[in-house]
Scaffold this motif. Structure first.
Motif, PDB file in Angstrom:
ATOM      1  N   PHE A  48       5.487  10.932  -1.537  1.00 53.08           N
ATOM      2  CA  PHE A  48       4.532   9.986  -0.857  1.00 53.08           C
ATOM      3  C   PHE A  48       4.561   8.834  -1.712  1.00 53.08           C
ATOM      4  N   SER A  49       4.641   7.764  -1.090  1.00 50.28           N
ATOM      5  CA  SER A  49       4.306   6.136  -1.548  1.00 50.28           C
ATOM      6  C   SER A  49       2.963   5.933  -2.286  1.00 50.28           C
ATOM      7  N   LYS A  50       2.183   6.768  -1.721  1.00 49.53           N
ATOM      8  CA  LYS A  50       0.660   6.585  -2.181  1.00 49.53           C
ATOM      9  C   LYS A  50      -0.049   7.730  -2.646  1.00 49.53           C
ATOM     10  N   PHE A  51      -0.630   7.819  -3.643  1.00 50.19           N
ATOM     11  CA  PHE A  51      -1.404   8.996  -4.362  1.00 50.19           C
ATOM     12  C   PHE A  51      -2.236   9.621  -3.396  1.00 50.19           C
ATOM     13  N   ILE A  52      -2.428  11.089  -3.524  1.00 50.67           N
ATOM     14  CA  ILE A  52      -3.383  11.834  -2.608  1.00 50.67           C
ATOM     15  C   ILE A  52      -4.257  12.279  -3.668  1.00 50.67           C
ATOM     16  N   PRO A  53      -5.426  12.407  -3.328  1.00 51.07           N
ATOM     17  CA  PRO A  53      -6.483  12.904  -4.350  1.00 51.07           C
ATOM     18  C   PRO A  53      -6.257  14.367  -4.834  1.00 51.07           C
ATOM     19  N   ALA A  54      -6.160  14.730  -5.915  1.00 51.77           N
ATOM     20  CA  ALA A  54      -5.899  15.890  -6.600  1.00 51.77           C
ATOM     21  C   ALA A  54      -6.782  16.160  -7.771  1.00 51.77           C
ATOM     22  N   LYS A  55      -7.864  16.791  -7.711  1.00 53.80           N
ATOM     23  CA  LYS A  55      -8.929  16.905  -8.779  1.00 53.80           C
ATOM     24  C   LYS A  55      -8.597  18.269  -9.594  1.00 53.80           C
ATOM     25  N   LYS A  56      -8.083  19.262  -8.809  1.00 56.02           N
ATOM     26  CA  LYS A  56      -7.825  20.406  -9.646  1.00 56.02           C
ATOM     27  C   LYS A  56      -6.261  20.539 -10.137  1.00 56.02           C
ATOM     28  N   VAL A  57      -5.496  19.777 -10.501  1.00 57.53           N
ATOM     29  CA  VAL A  57      -4.455  19.910 -11.015  1.00 57.53           C
ATOM     30  C   VAL A  57      -4.240  20.790 -12.477  1.00 57.53           C
ATOM     31  N   LYS A  58      -3.286  21.418 -12.488  1.00 55.63           N
ATOM     32  CA  LYS A  58      -3.085  22.201 -13.811  1.00 55.63           C
ATOM     33  C   LYS A  58      -1.694  22.506 -14.162  1.00 55.63           C
ATOM     34  N   THR A  59      -1.582  22.952 -14.973  1.00 53.78           N
ATOM     35  CA  THR A  59      -0.108  23.272 -15.862  1.00 53.78           C
ATOM     36  C   THR A  59      -0.009  24.723 -15.488  1.00 53.78           C
ATOM     37  N   SER A  60       0.945  24.992 -14.256  1.00 51.28           N
ATOM     38  CA  SER A  60       0.981  26.490 -14.004  1.00 51.28           C
ATOM     39  C   SER A  60       2.473  26.771 -13.636  1.00 51.28           C
ATOM     40  N   GLY A  61       2.654  28.182 -13.306  1.00 58.31           N
ATOM     41  CA  GLY A  61       3.972  28.585 -12.802  1.00 58.31           C
ATOM     42  C   GLY A  61       3.413  28.663 -11.373  1.00 58.31           C
ATOM     43  N   TYR A  62       4.240  28.902 -10.458  1.00 60.13           N
ATOM     44  CA  TYR A  62       4.361  29.083  -9.021  1.00 60.13           C
ATOM     45  C   TYR A  62       4.891  30.329  -8.302  1.00 60.13           C
ATOM     46  N   GLU A  63       4.491  30.756  -7.218  1.00 60.45           N
ATOM     47  CA  GLU A  63       5.139  31.809  -6.516  1.00 60.45           C
ATOM     48  C   GLU A  63       5.790  31.461  -5.066  1.00 60.45           C
ATOM     49  N   VAL A  64       6.938  32.159  -5.194  1.00 54.49           N
ATOM     50  CA  VAL A  64       7.818  31.708  -3.926  1.00 54.49           C
ATOM     51  C   VAL A  64       6.857  31.693  -2.617  1.00 54.49           C
ATOM     52  N   GLY A  65       6.950  30.599  -1.804  1.00 56.86           N
ATOM     53  CA  GLY A  65       6.030  30.516  -0.866  1.00 56.86           C
ATOM     54  C   GLY A  65       4.980  29.341  -0.858  1.00 56.86           C
ATOM     55  N   ASP A  66       4.982  29.040  -2.297  1.00 56.35           N
ATOM     56  CA  ASP A  66       3.734  28.285  -2.533  1.00 56.35           C
ATOM     57  C   ASP A  66       3.934  26.784  -2.162  1.00 56.35           C
ATOM     58  N   VAL A  67       3.099  26.076  -1.528  1.00 54.69           N
ATOM     59  CA  VAL A  67       2.904  24.711  -0.962  1.00 54.69           C
ATOM     60  C   VAL A  67       2.048  23.993  -1.897  1.00 54.69           C
ATOM     61  N   GLY A  68       2.548  22.990  -2.595  1.00 54.58           N
ATOM     62  CA  GLY A  68       1.854  22.192  -3.822  1.00 54.58           C
ATOM     63  C   GLY A  68       2.033  20.713  -3.545  1.00 54.58           C
ATOM     64  N   TYR A  69       1.173  20.287  -4.437  1.00 50.96           N
ATOM     65  CA  TYR A  69       1.181  18.477  -4.641  1.00 50.96           C
ATOM     66  C   TYR A  69       1.455  18.554  -5.992  1.00 50.96           C
TER      67      TYR A  69
END
Length: 114
Positions: A48-69
């Motif tokens: 995205f060219s502009k920031f989207i609000p993200a208050k709960k970001v963290k350092t983590s792994g992911y699962e197949v099928g996860d959708v993220g920002y």
């Protein structure tokens, strides 16, 4: 939870998006057609060219099928292959409940979110 249909060519994947502020901000943009790139043979990504609000970001792994920002690069991602990588500044916004294996053979393509 919000139900989302992700369309790639003739294929449809069903996902549940959570109630995070990031997921809500994305849902407000739907329906959305994005030119996504296949990145690292593990994820479909759109910057995205502009920031989207993200208050709960963290350092983590992911699962197949996860959708993220990924806040650091303003990137919307669909993870379809597990590499065991841990990613910083990641907000999981949803999960695809359908088989994501078709993404293994998809290159850069348009993806529609409804």
């Amino acid at each position: 939870m919000s139900k989302v249909t992700i369309s790639i060519d003739e294929n449809k994947l069903e996902a549940d998006f959570n109630n995070s502020n990031t997921a809500k901000a994305l849902l407000e943009k739907f329906p959305l057609k994005l030119a996504m790139i296949n990145l690292y043979s593990r994820e479909m990504t759109y910057h995205f060219s502009k920031f989207i609000p993200a208050k709960k970001v963290k350092t983590s792994g992911y699962e197949v099928g996860d959708v993220g920002y990924w806040k650091s690069r303003h990137s919307f991602v669909i993870f379809y292959k597990q590499t065991g990588e841990v990613i910083g500044d990641l907000q999981i916004v949803g999960h695809i409940n359908s088989d994501t294996s078709l993404l293994n053979a998809v290159g850069d393509t348009e993806v529609t979110f409804d």
